[in-house]
Design an enzyme around this catalytic site. Sequence first.
Site, PDB file in Angstrom:
ATOM      1  N   ASP A 149       0.856  -1.182   0.000  1.00 48.21           N
ATOM      2  CA  ASP A 149       0.000   0.000   0.000  1.00 48.21           C
ATOM      3  C   ASP A 149       0.897   1.238   0.000  1.00 48.21           C
ATOM      4  O   ASP A 149       1.690   1.432   0.928  1.00 48.21           O
ATOM      5  CB  ASP A 149      -0.866  -0.056   1.267  1.00 48.21           C
ATOM      6  CG  ASP A 149      -1.781   1.145   1.422  1.00 48.21           C
ATOM      7  OD1 ASP A 149      -1.618   2.154   0.694  1.00 48.21           O
ATOM      8  OD2 ASP A 149      -2.661   1.070   2.297  1.00 48.21           O
ATOM      9  N   ILE A 150       0.770   2.069  -1.007  1.00 49.13           N
ATOM     10  CA  ILE A 150       1.669   3.224  -1.142  1.00 49.13           C
ATOM     11  C   ILE A 150       1.513   4.206   0.024  1.00 49.13           C
ATOM     12  O   ILE A 150       2.452   4.927   0.361  1.00 49.13           O
ATOM     13  CB  ILE A 150       1.470   3.920  -2.516  1.00 49.13           C
ATOM     14  CG1 ILE A 150       2.675   4.810  -2.839  1.00 49.13           C
ATOM     15  CG2 ILE A 150       0.154   4.712  -2.573  1.00 49.13           C
ATOM     16  CD1 ILE A 150       2.752   5.258  -4.288  1.00 49.13           C
ATOM     17  N   ASN A 194      -7.093  12.522 -10.523  1.00 51.24           N
ATOM     18  CA  ASN A 194      -7.835  12.902 -11.732  1.00 51.24           C
ATOM     19  C   ASN A 194      -7.766  14.419 -11.844  1.00 51.24           C
ATOM     20  O   ASN A 194      -7.311  15.105 -10.918  1.00 51.24           O
ATOM     21  CB  ASN A 194      -9.280  12.400 -11.704  1.00 51.24           C
ATOM     22  CG  ASN A 194     -10.049  12.946 -10.522  1.00 51.24           C
ATOM     23  OD1 ASN A 194     -10.250  14.152 -10.408  1.00 51.24           O
ATOM     24  ND2 ASN A 194     -10.465  12.079  -9.618  1.00 51.24           N
ATOM     25  N   VAL A 238      -5.790   4.663  -5.417  1.00 50.22           N
ATOM     26  CA  VAL A 238      -4.676   5.317  -4.727  1.00 50.22           C
ATOM     27  C   VAL A 238      -5.109   6.691  -4.195  1.00 50.22           C
ATOM     28  O   VAL A 238      -4.791   7.074  -3.060  1.00 50.22           O
ATOM     29  CB  VAL A 238      -3.484   5.493  -5.697  1.00 50.22           C
ATOM     30  CG1 VAL A 238      -2.398   6.364  -5.099  1.00 50.22           C
ATOM     31  CG2 VAL A 238      -2.912   4.145  -6.097  1.00 50.22           C
ATOM     32  N   ASP A 239      -5.823   7.404  -5.018  1.00 48.08           N
ATOM     33  CA  ASP A 239      -6.276   8.758  -4.678  1.00 48.08           C
ATOM     34  C   ASP A 239      -7.108   8.751  -3.386  1.00 48.08           C
ATOM     35  O   ASP A 239      -6.840   9.526  -2.446  1.00 48.08           O
ATOM     36  CB  ASP A 239      -7.123   9.261  -5.860  1.00 48.08           C
ATOM     37  CG  ASP A 239      -7.266  10.769  -5.906  1.00 48.08           C
ATOM     38  OD1 ASP A 239      -6.610  11.459  -5.105  1.00 48.08           O
ATOM     39  OD2 ASP A 239      -8.036  11.247  -6.765  1.00 48.08           O
ATOM     40  N   SER A 244      -2.553   4.821 -13.910  1.00 44.88           N
ATOM     41  CA  SER A 244      -3.530   4.464 -14.966  1.00 44.88           C
ATOM     42  C   SER A 244      -3.920   2.995 -15.031  1.00 44.88           C
ATOM     43  O   SER A 244      -4.743   2.628 -15.874  1.00 44.88           O
ATOM     44  CB  SER A 244      -3.062   4.906 -16.372  1.00 44.88           C
ATOM     45  OG  SER A 244      -3.189   6.311 -16.518  1.00 44.88           O
ATOM     46  N   THR A 245      -3.356   2.134 -14.159  1.00 46.91           N
ATOM     47  CA  THR A 245      -3.640   0.692 -14.312  1.00 46.91           C
ATOM     48  C   THR A 245      -4.858   0.206 -13.521  1.00 46.91           C
ATOM     49  O   THR A 245      -5.152  -0.982 -13.529  1.00 46.91           O
ATOM     50  CB  THR A 245      -2.420  -0.166 -13.902  1.00 46.91           C
ATOM     51  OG1 THR A 245      -2.136   0.079 -12.507  1.00 46.91           O
ATOM     52  CG2 THR A 245      -1.210   0.165 -14.738  1.00 46.91           C
ATOM     53  N   GLY A 246      -5.536   1.126 -12.832  1.00 47.70           N
ATOM     54  CA  GLY A 246      -6.716   0.732 -12.059  1.00 47.70           C
ATOM     55  C   GLY A 246      -7.980   1.181 -12.752  1.00 47.70           C
ATOM     56  O   GLY A 246      -8.348   0.648 -13.814  1.00 47.70           O
ATOM     57  N   TYR A 271      -8.439   3.563 -14.606  1.00 45.84           N
ATOM     58  CA  TYR A 271      -8.191   4.011 -15.984  1.00 45.84           C
ATOM     59  C   TYR A 271      -7.795   2.877 -16.942  1.00 45.84           C
ATOM     60  O   TYR A 271      -7.495   3.126 -18.119  1.00 45.84           O
ATOM     61  CB  TYR A 271      -7.162   5.148 -15.995  1.00 45.84           C
ATOM     62  CG  TYR A 271      -7.715   6.480 -15.476  1.00 45.84           C
ATOM     63  CD1 TYR A 271      -9.061   6.645 -15.174  1.00 45.84           C
ATOM     64  CD2 TYR A 271      -6.882   7.588 -15.306  1.00 45.84           C
ATOM     65  CE1 TYR A 271      -9.564   7.858 -14.705  1.00 45.84           C
ATOM     66  CE2 TYR A 271      -7.377   8.815 -14.840  1.00 45.84           C
ATOM     67  CZ  TYR A 271      -8.723   8.942 -14.544  1.00 45.84           C
ATOM     68  OH  TYR A 271      -9.207  10.143 -14.096  1.00 45.84           O
TER      69      TYR A 271
END
Length: 169
Positions: free
Chosen positions: A10-11, A24, A33-34, A122-124, A126
């Site tokens: 988890d970042i 976004n 993540v956001d 972008s890999t989630g 998006y």
Amino acid sequence: MTTITLVQGDITRQSADAIVNAANSSLLGGGGVDGAIHRRGGPAILEECRALRASRYGRGLPTGQAVATTAGALDARWVIHTVGPVYSSSEDRSDLLASCYRESLRVADELGARTVAFPAVSTGVYRWPMDDAARIAVETVRGTPTAVEEVRFVLFDDRAYEAFARRTG
Ligand code: AR6
């Protein structure tokens, strides 16, 4: 010389000078993540994002660009928000994804950050295919001159970790 390291997890649990958010254009939060960054980092981050929307980024942060705020309660000095492209099978948006990494490193250099943790932008939500996103991320970091000493990719699951490991191994 920039070292690339890989971590699975988890970042928002990372300790780094800067943690990159897969944001976004609104800069006002979202999922993935956001959502996790705003939840754990607390309201100070959103407050600065709102201020950015009220000043420099009245129309939002354009795709491929990056901007820094405080990291609030995260174990970091800054959050660098970048907006990845939504994946499209009919249009090649790779340059915009590469730009996220380049621009984030440029902002990191401006700040004087030496360690930067990135998610797989972008890999989630998006939907960018993981293997291609890993290739673009690693190639772009390797090809970008920067004073950042460690770029740490923080990958959420095995599949993401393996995709990045294939590119860096
Ligand atoms: N730590 C590390 N990686 C994570 C975490 C976490 N806590 N949570 C998810 N991932 P995403 P995007 C992985 O959707 O595709 C938001 O709503 C996830 O498995 O966070 O760029 C924003 O507000 C995936 O591999 O970002 C935007 O609207 C990667 O992080 C939109 O989603 C990125 O997934 C941005 O979509």
